[in-house]
Design a protein around this motif. Structure first.
Motif, PDB file in Angstrom:
ATOM      1  N   GLY A   1       0.804  -1.223   0.000  1.00  0.00           N
ATOM      2  CA  GLY A   1       0.000   0.000   0.000  1.00  0.00           C
ATOM      3  C   GLY A   1       0.829   1.262   0.000  1.00  0.00           C
ATOM      4  O   GLY A   1       0.305   2.343  -0.249  1.00  0.00           O
ATOM      5  N   CYS A   2       2.105   1.166   0.313  1.00  0.00           N
ATOM      6  CA  CYS A   2       2.906   2.401   0.322  1.00  0.00           C
ATOM      7  C   CYS A   2       4.356   2.148  -0.063  1.00  0.00           C
ATOM      8  O   CYS A   2       5.022   3.016  -0.576  1.00  0.00           O
ATOM      9  CB  CYS A   2       2.839   3.088   1.686  1.00  0.00           C
ATOM     10  SG  CYS A   2       3.702   2.219   2.999  1.00  0.00           S
ATOM     11  N   GLU A   3       4.868   0.987   0.246  1.00  0.00           N
ATOM     12  CA  GLU A   3       6.259   0.661  -0.018  1.00  0.00           C
ATOM     13  C   GLU A   3       7.227   1.564   0.717  1.00  0.00           C
ATOM     14  O   GLU A   3       8.386   1.659   0.344  1.00  0.00           O
ATOM     15  CB  GLU A   3       6.547   0.683  -1.535  1.00  0.00           C
ATOM     16  CG  GLU A   3       7.098  -0.647  -2.014  1.00  0.00           C
ATOM     17  CD  GLU A   3       7.298  -0.714  -3.508  1.00  0.00           C
ATOM     18  OE1 GLU A   3       6.578  -0.049  -4.257  1.00  0.00           O
ATOM     19  OE2 GLU A   3       8.205  -1.471  -3.910  1.00  0.00           O
TER      20      GLU A   3
ATOM     21  N   VAL B   1       4.753   2.568   6.123  1.00  0.00           N
ATOM     22  CA  VAL B   1       3.793   3.276   6.960  1.00  0.00           C
ATOM     23  C   VAL B   1       2.433   2.577   7.048  1.00  0.00           C
ATOM     24  O   VAL B   1       1.837   2.509   8.120  1.00  0.00           O
ATOM     25  CB  VAL B   1       3.583   4.732   6.467  1.00  0.00           C
ATOM     26  CG1 VAL B   1       2.631   5.481   7.397  1.00  0.00           C
ATOM     27  CG2 VAL B   1       4.911   5.462   6.380  1.00  0.00           C
ATOM     28  N   CYS B   2       1.937   2.027   5.952  1.00  0.00           N
ATOM     29  CA  CYS B   2       0.529   1.613   5.930  1.00  0.00           C
ATOM     30  C   CYS B   2       0.282   0.269   6.597  1.00  0.00           C
ATOM     31  O   CYS B   2      -0.824  -0.003   7.045  1.00  0.00           O
ATOM     32  CB  CYS B   2       0.000   1.597   4.499  1.00  0.00           C
ATOM     33  SG  CYS B   2       0.573   0.184   3.523  1.00  0.00           S
ATOM     34  N   GLY B   3       1.266  -0.596   6.628  1.00  0.00           N
ATOM     35  CA  GLY B   3       1.096  -1.882   7.295  1.00  0.00           C
ATOM     36  C   GLY B   3       0.399  -2.957   6.475  1.00  0.00           C
ATOM     37  O   GLY B   3       0.218  -4.077   6.953  1.00  0.00           O
ATOM     38  N   ALA B   4       0.008  -2.649   5.234  1.00  0.00           N
ATOM     39  CA  ALA B   4      -0.695  -3.656   4.421  1.00  0.00           C
ATOM     40  C   ALA B   4       0.186  -4.861   4.127  1.00  0.00           C
ATOM     41  O   ALA B   4      -0.297  -5.950   3.862  1.00  0.00           O
ATOM     42  CB  ALA B   4      -1.179  -3.027   3.116  1.00  0.00           C
ATOM     43  N   CYS B   5       1.498  -4.668   4.181  1.00  0.00           N
ATOM     44  CA  CYS B   5       2.446  -5.731   3.817  1.00  0.00           C
ATOM     45  C   CYS B   5       2.940  -6.516   5.027  1.00  0.00           C
ATOM     46  O   CYS B   5       3.913  -7.268   4.925  1.00  0.00           O
ATOM     47  CB  CYS B   5       3.642  -5.104   3.111  1.00  0.00           C
ATOM     48  SG  CYS B   5       4.590  -4.056   4.236  1.00  0.00           S
ATOM     49  N   THR B   6       2.265  -6.312   6.179  1.00  0.00           N
ATOM     50  CA  THR B   6       2.753  -6.925   7.417  1.00  0.00           C
ATOM     51  C   THR B   6       2.733  -8.455   7.346  1.00  0.00           C
ATOM     52  O   THR B   6       1.723  -9.055   6.984  1.00  0.00           O
ATOM     53  CB  THR B   6       1.893  -6.456   8.609  1.00  0.00           C
ATOM     54  OG1 THR B   6       1.905  -5.035   8.637  1.00  0.00           O
ATOM     55  CG2 THR B   6       2.417  -7.009   9.924  1.00  0.00           C
TER      56      THR B   6
ATOM     57  N   SER C   1       7.017  -6.249   5.172  1.00  0.00           N
ATOM     58  CA  SER C   1       7.781  -6.958   4.146  1.00  0.00           C
ATOM     59  C   SER C   1       8.244  -6.022   3.034  1.00  0.00           C
ATOM     60  O   SER C   1       9.081  -6.391   2.229  1.00  0.00           O
ATOM     61  CB  SER C   1       6.971  -8.124   3.578  1.00  0.00           C
ATOM     62  OG  SER C   1       5.773  -7.666   3.022  1.00  0.00           O
ATOM     63  N   CYS C   2       7.738  -4.781   2.994  1.00  0.00           N
ATOM     64  CA  CYS C   2       8.215  -3.831   1.986  1.00  0.00           C
ATOM     65  C   CYS C   2       9.529  -3.194   2.410  1.00  0.00           C
ATOM     66  O   CYS C   2      10.152  -2.490   1.622  1.00  0.00           O
ATOM     67  CB  CYS C   2       7.178  -2.747   1.708  1.00  0.00           C
ATOM     68  SG  CYS C   2       7.028  -1.513   3.011  1.00  0.00           S
ATOM     69  N   LEU C   3       9.915  -3.378   3.667  1.00  0.00           N
ATOM     70  CA  LEU C   3      11.138  -2.731   4.147  1.00  0.00           C
ATOM     71  C   LEU C   3      12.323  -3.693   4.225  1.00  0.00           C
ATOM     72  O   LEU C   3      13.409  -3.298   4.624  1.00  0.00           O
ATOM     73  CB  LEU C   3      10.903  -2.111   5.527  1.00  0.00           C
ATOM     74  CG  LEU C   3       9.953  -0.916   5.594  1.00  0.00           C
ATOM     75  CD1 LEU C   3       9.894  -0.362   7.016  1.00  0.00           C
ATOM     76  CD2 LEU C   3      10.365   0.186   4.629  1.00  0.00           C
TER      77      LEU C   3
HETATM   78  S1  FES Z   1       3.484  -1.444   1.931  1.00  0.00           S
HETATM   79 FE1  FES Z   1       2.917   0.053   3.373  1.00  0.00          FE
HETATM   80  S2  FES Z   1       4.106  -0.575   5.088  1.00  0.00           S
HETATM   81 FE2  FES Z   1       4.774  -1.902   3.554  1.00  0.00          FE
END
Ligand code: FES
Ligand code: FES
Lengths: 789, 168
Positions: B44-46, B49-54, B64-66
């Motif tokens: 959701g943001c890469e 911040v958004c947490g969608a990739c948790t 997982s985007c970090l």
């Molecule tokens: S995609 Fe938003 S926190 Fe990883």
């Protein structure tokens, strides 16, 4: 729900959603989750870092030498492929701003696309973007709408010397006399920040050639597949019948995905040109730079009233920042022409004077986002009513009551011609008043203003919500290329299973559940026998798509009409099988029964066998085979729902923080199909309203440089910012729509914005701070209090 | 295409070991989604911040985007696909369903993973503890109240060892 539950009473029941399971298991199929065909090329965009600049040259040689880069194209390459996109608005003042899919001579906002890369992987495409050198001749820019209209401001489009794209004026005949004769006039200026729709799923698309020669399929994260198809046809010069547009699962839309964007035209044109699948998925920065923004309004407004608080006239001057181009297909028409049609809403104000301007600036185009012009207009109107009450030393709720349309006055016709055909204005106000114990709060307020070092206040927003616009309603806003129709095709197969194709696209509303409830009830079928199909132009008949809270009104209307027709056919076949006249057949629980002998019945599956000529009995003479019906629905002008939000907040006088202590909503959207899902919509929309009131703001510097291009700078509410809501429904079905439905998806944003703002203003009432600018970030509240000192 | 810079990474995801040849800069989110076809982890943001990739990495929530996939070499990763069995939803998923805690569902996998870790550490949380834990994730659709309710309901179900089949 179990398959044998009776079909009666499905409308009005809080069924759990059938969409949930696959989403909970991670099996949703959003755009980026679709299987990628072999040989897919990945598309990425070079975006302008300047708000206003001439393009002098583009050097792609380094990018082209990277392994895996297939092509780089610039604006001139697209000129023969895609016509400039121009939003059509029928209004004498309107100056259309054609937009090339990629900028050619000049860029007009940061993020405007100037070149594209096609590469074998998204990583390589990104590498290539960084290797493309664009030479710009930077021009002065302007980001503020009012400044853009001043002499000497940078001129953005050749055909709009003062940067005004559209100007509208509406004045009732007696306005001047009534305004001049008023006992009291209160006026103020208001500013609403620019915000982003910020669907959690960014935008993206996947285009590919079809097996039919010349045909193309576009999967795109859109709320309006048919409108995308029509736009592609017009701008790419291909017949609509050769274009298929499919919207997969959408991770939110809120209006920003009801706009049609350059990337959709470009991906489709490239798929046809390169004959390979083309995929593009934006990242969040790209979304914040290029997806339409919303609001960014400045108002100068006044109300005139008697000394008893009867409002006699309203004056509004408004500048709406349209951004660098008229967005497609709505442009700035809804912001410019909308306000005089939204208000006075619940109030009997028969004189008004509106002057509204849509102004272009060097910022991203603005467009549809939940609520569009209504949140701002009600922030102004409700804010002025509170100011009037303070001036006259009256209670703000009583002032509202004094001016609100009473039950016995419905149907009520506004000065602008809009009609309120039903509603529960005064009863809703009374109910909300009781739910939040308003009178007790007010009585205790003088003593309790400061509790634990925090200032407490209460704020109200009463409004009506226009939705479900007809073709005529779009035309009244000058929008000549926006249709107002929806469709439903219901088919019963020979096994008795029912497939209903509805021309709406769900971005989380739960259409798959609510439309199935309606189809089952109106057809006399079992809920579990019904499947809803949406969002594919190859199987669903034409419809405007899903925006402006039209889903239940127009999709529901089409379903009711198609179901009515299909019932007739079911009855005729059942009559043939049961050897009675069709008029003595009743349909329920996916069976047709003889009304005089309920034990004698035949199932839809058995009727299906006959209708598709699989039955040993043969086929009834003179009947058309098949069991399906298609209906289109054009709603009446607009439906008008009503609601009231009341919030209690506390504000920290030192740090400017706002906490929401209690929040009640009473709303009325006519007939409700699924109250659980309606509550979900109200809660979600109100959270967005609260976000707009307290934190969300897209910030540009004066020249148009974006300062909030990520989620650390663009703040949206988290679970700590949003309270539990106390909700109540009233039901005043519309007598003018099929089913009595009214739209309700946007009201929460309208109510949330003004209720919170007015509550903060009430909390600060003794401090002299003028709360006339949102979002009310802590720093802004502190600033307002400092200014007052 | 350059393949010369690729390296081998081995991870265990939802109990299965996978070895793949990838670029060192390949993100864990992309690895899960595109190498393993586990599309339930959303982006959701890469930018964290958004947490969608948790997801859970060795039991701990992580974005997982970090992470580069290579950097979590050898770890045990759990994604949303690892929660339910073929026949039954996990009690947290069931509670989300019962509470109408999802609309578009894009944020949902991230919330589920956050809730899983949180309830393992705090089986009987208060509402304010739940809200605080959920600030790691953004939901743009629901307004959170129903998500908070779902976590409460899930906590009860997990404590009692029942699937969450009562409406909150
Ligand atoms: S995609 Fe938003 S926190 Fe990883
Ligand atoms: S359900 Fe859509 S973002 Fe949470």
């Amino acid at each position: 729900m179990n398959a044998h539950e009776p079909s009666e009473g499905l409308v009005g029941r809080s069924l759990l959603r059938r969409e949930d399971e696959h989403l909970l298991r991670g099996r949703g199929r959003f755009l980026d989750d679709l299987p990628e065909p072999r040989h897919t090329l990945h598309l990425a965009f070079v975006m302008s870092p300047h708000a206003h600049a001439r393009i002098v040259g583009i050097d792609a040689s380094a990018a082209l030498s990277l392994p895996g880069v297939v092509a780089v194209l610039t604006g001139d390459d697209f000129a023969p492929l895609i016509k400039p996109v121009t939003t059509l608005i029928n209004h004498p003042s309107y100056r259309p701003t054609g937009r090339d899919p990629l900028a050619r001579d000049k860029v007009r906002f940061v993020g405007e696309q100037v070149a594209v890369v096609l590469a074998e992987t998204p990583y390589i495409a990104q590498d290539a973007i960084e290797q493309i050198v664009v030479d710009y001749d930077v021009l002065p820019g302007v980001s503020d709408a009012r400044e853009a209209t001043l002499d000497g401001a940078p001129q953005i489009h050749d055909n709009a010397p003062d940067n005004i794209l559209m100007a509208d004026e509406f004045k009732t005949a007696d306005f001047d006399a009534v305004f001049a004769a008023a006992d009291v006039v209160v006026e103020d200026e208001f500013k609403i920040g620019r915000i982003a729709g910020l669907s959690l799923e960014p935008r993206g698309c996947l285009a590919m050639c079809d097996h039919i020669p010349g045909a193309v399929t576009l999967y795109t994260s859109t709320q309006v597949p048919h409108l995308v198809r029509s736009a592609l046809s017009v701008h790419l010069g291909i017949s609509e019948s050769l274009i298929r547009v499919v919207a997969p699962d959408l991770g939110g839309g809120f209006g920003i995905k009801s706009q049609i964007y350059p990337e959709e035209f470009i991906a489709t044109a490239l798929a046809l040109k390169f004959r390979r699948p083309i995929k593009w998925v934006q990242d969040r920065r790209e979304d914040l730079l290029t997806s339409v923004h919303a609001r960014d309004h400045r108002y100068e407004a006044a109300i005139a009233a008697t000394k008893d608080g009867v409002i006699t006239a309203l004056r509004v001057k408004m500048y709406s920042n349209a951004g660098a181009y008229s967005s497609f297909p709505f442009g700035c028409a809804m912001e410019v022409i909308g306000p005089r049609r939204y208000v006075p809403g619940p109030y009997k104000i028969q004189n008004s004077f509106f002057r509204t301007f849509g102004v272009c600036t060097n910022t991203a185009p603005t467009g549809a986002f939940r609520g569009v012009g209504a949140p701002g207009t009600y922030l102004v109107l409700e804010g002025l009513i509170d100011r009037l009450a303070r001036r006259l030393n009256l209670d703000p709720l009583d002032v509202r009551l004094r001016n609100t349309i009473r039950p016995e006055e419905i149907p009520y016709t506004h000065a602008h011609g809009g009609q309120i055909d039903s509603g529960s204005y005064v009863p809703a106000l009374d109910r909300a008043r009781a739910m939040i114990d308003y009178d007790r709060f007010r009585a205790a307020q003088p003593a309790d203003r400061l509790v634990n070092g925090r200032l407490r206040g209460i704020g109200i927003c009463q409004f009506s919500e226009g939705s479900g616009f007809s073709t005529a309603a779009w035309r009244a806003r000058g929008l000549v290329a926006v249709p107002g129709i929806a469709s439903a095709l219901i088919r019963i197969d020979q096994d008795g299973q029912i497939l209903a194709h509805v021309s709406h696209t769900s971005s989380g509303q739960g259409h798959g559940t609510v439309f199935a409830q309606l189809v089952a009830e109106r057809l006399g079928a079992n809920y579990d026998d019904v499947t809803i199909v949406q969002s594919d132009t190859a199987s669903v008949p034409y419809g405007s798509g899903t925006f402006a809270s039209r889903g239940t009104i127009t999709g529901g209307g089409a379903i009711i009409r198609a179901a009515r027709e299909l019932q007739e056919k079911l009855k005729r076949f059942a009559g043939f099988v049961l050897n009675v006249d069709a008029s003595s057949i009743v349909l329920e629980g996916s069976r047709a029964r003889r009304s005089d002998a309920p034990d004698v019945s035949v199932s839809f599956a058995e009727i299906g066998k006959v209708a598709y000529s699989f039955d040993p009995m043969g086929f009834p003479q003179g009947e058309q085979p098949g069991l399906e019906a298609t209906a289109y629905y054009e709603p009446p002008m607009a439906t008008i729902g009503n609601a009231i939000h009341i919030a209690i907040v506390s504000v920290g006088p030192e740090d400017g923080s706002t906490r929401i202590e209690k929040y009640v909503v009473v709303h009325d959207n006519g007939t409700t199909i699924n109250p659980l899902l309606v509550d979900g919509q109200v809660q979600g929309a109100t959270a967005q309203g609260i976000g707009g009131a307290l934190m969300e703001e897209i910030v540009y510097d004066g020249e148009g440089q974006l300062l909030s291009g990520n989620l650390l700078d663009y703040l949206v509410p988290t679970a700590l910012d949003i309270p539990d809501f106390d909700l109540a429904h009233m039901e005043s079905p519309s007598p003018s729509t099929e089913g009595g439905f009214k739209g309700m998806g946007e009201g929460g944003v309208i109510g949330g914005l003004a209720a919170i703002t007015n509550a903060v203003a009430d909390a600060l009432a003794g401090t002299g701070a003028n709360v006339n600018c949102v979002p009310l970030r802590p720093s802004r509240i502190v600033e307002m209090m400092d200014t007052a000192k | 295409m350059t393949t010369s810079t690729k390296c081998e990474v081995t991870l265990s995801v939802n109990g299965t070991r996978y070895t793949r040849l990838i670029e060192p800069r390949y993100l864990l989110a992309d690895f899960l989604r595109h190498e393993l076809d586990l599309k339930g982890t959303h982006i959701g943001c890469e930018h964290g911040v958004c947490g969608a990739c948790t997801v859970l990495i060795d039991g701990k929530t992580s974005r997982s985007c970090l992470h580069f996939a290579i950097a979590v070499q050898g770890s045990e990763v759990t994604t949303v696909e690892g929660l339910a069995s073929e026949t039954a939803l996990h009690p947290i998923q069931e509670a989300f369903h019962q509470s109408h805690a999802l609309q578009c569902g894009f944020c949902t996998p991230g919330f589920l993973m956050t809730a899983k870790e949180f309830l393992a550490e705090n089986p009987d949380p208060t509402e304010s503890e739940i809200r605080l834990a959920l600030t790691n994730n953004i939901c743009r659709c629901t307004g959170y109240a129903n998500i908070v309710g779902a976590v409460k309901l899930a906590a009860k179900a997990l404590r009692e060892g029942n699937p969450a089949n009562e409406r909150a």
